[in-house]
Design a protein around this motif. Sequence first.
Motif, PDB file in Angstrom:
ATOM      1  N   GLN A 195       0.832  -1.207   0.000  1.00 28.78           N
ATOM      2  CA  GLN A 195       0.000   0.000   0.000  1.00 28.78           C
ATOM      3  C   GLN A 195       0.862   1.249   0.000  1.00 28.78           C
ATOM      4  O   GLN A 195       0.674   2.157  -0.768  1.00 28.78           O
ATOM      5  N   VAL A 196       1.826   1.216   0.896  1.00 34.22           N
ATOM      6  CA  VAL A 196       2.669   2.386   1.077  1.00 34.22           C
ATOM      7  C   VAL A 196       3.493   2.660  -0.168  1.00 34.22           C
ATOM      8  O   VAL A 196       3.704   3.776  -0.573  1.00 34.22           O
TER       9      VAL A 196
ATOM     10  N   VAL B 280       0.020   6.604  -7.411  1.00 34.33           N
ATOM     11  CA  VAL B 280      -1.400   6.792  -7.725  1.00 34.33           C
ATOM     12  C   VAL B 280      -1.737   8.271  -7.626  1.00 34.33           C
ATOM     13  O   VAL B 280      -2.427   8.830  -8.480  1.00 34.33           O
ATOM     14  N   MET B 281      -1.209   8.904  -6.556  1.00 32.06           N
ATOM     15  CA  MET B 281      -1.464  10.347  -6.366  1.00 32.06           C
ATOM     16  C   MET B 281      -0.914  11.145  -7.548  1.00 32.06           C
ATOM     17  O   MET B 281      -1.575  12.023  -8.095  1.00 32.06           O
TER      18      MET B 281
ATOM     19  N   TRP C 159       0.863   4.279  -3.218  1.00 33.44           N
ATOM     20  CA  TRP C 159      -0.014   5.455  -3.168  1.00 33.44           C
ATOM     21  C   TRP C 159       0.605   6.732  -3.718  1.00 33.44           C
ATOM     22  O   TRP C 159      -0.078   7.505  -4.383  1.00 33.44           O
TER      23      TRP C 159
END
Length: 317
Positions: free
Chosen positions: A73-74, A80-81, A77
């Motif tokens: 996840q880390v 993705v941002m 992101w």
Amino acid sequence: MSVAVAAGRQAWRQLARNTGTSAAIRRTIFSLPKSQHSPFRPAFNTTSKALPRFSQPQYRSYSSGGSSGGGTQVKFWPFVMVLAAGSAGWVLLINRQKTMPPNPQATTTITKPTPAFSPAHVTVLFVLGGPGAGKGTQCANLVSDFKFHHLSAGDLLRAEQERPGSQYGQLIKDCIKDGAIVPMEVTVALLENAMADAIARSGSRKARFLIDGFPRKMDQAFEFEKVVCPAKLVLFFDCPEEVMEGRLLERGKTSGRADDNAESIRKRFRTFIETSMPVVEYYDKEGKVVKVDATPKPTEVYEDVKRKLLEKLGENF
Ligand code: UP5
Ligand code: MG
């Protein structure tokens, strides 16, 4: 010593925060046993046996197949941002361009060459047919009945050939004798000048032209229509070779024309079939050809010409 180690650990924490090192790396660093945290060891030195795990998370952080489930996840992101921000910016930019007025300075102007004469004022009829078909004879009739200006390309070339000081004299002479076609630049210029003269003399912008014996080749047709004037139609005199040959040999007895002899006539016929007939066929496909049988006697041919022209153009062309 322990004070120094604690100070070193504190300095690492600060450095990791300030340089924006990813949380994953920070967590990896600070979850190691304290003994491995020495700030004096290069954290990403893969050659260092003592710190193999420092280098590993850095490579894995870009892989979706990482073994550390919590790290995935880390790792993703921020991208993705960045992608989301980039896409939003792109959409905004496109929408803004759509609503923006066109920039006049950025507009590319494509300039097409304009013909010297507008077909709104000037009517051009091309008069085509084999050598001796009777083009000149029938043009003379049309001039008296319909107030045409008659321009014979052959006559203009012969005049240019005789003009003292003409740089094209010899070229024209050679071409005519061989039944070959004079380079179009010369003929097109002669025709354009003659048209301009005729219009100037008439004192009116409106004029009708019979362009006799031209275009004899497709490039001449395109060039003339592009730079001089688009043609309204083509009057085509259809005549068998043996009839034309008889007329030319008869005329050759008195005409003084360098090309009215058996050898030149043969060459003229060949040029007509190979190079000039495609022009007639081209305009025929365009629906612009008025074809007339040129074998009957001149008065009969003319009756046919007149009737067909009026049918096609109407009284007020
Ligand atoms: N005649 C006419 N009609 C008749 C009829 N119905 N019955 C019986 N007799 C008839 O007539 C030819 C002869 O036939 C005359 O004696 C006439 O009384 C009689 P004419 O009206 O002169 O026929 P025409 O078709 O005009 O023949 P001309 O010889 O002029 O045709 P060409 O196309 O061969 O000649 P032109 O002068 O146009 O060109 C000559 C050369 O110039 C070309 O070969 C070429 O080398 C060069 N040229 C170019 O390079 N570029 C051009 O754009 C134009 C010409
Ligand atoms: Mg002629």
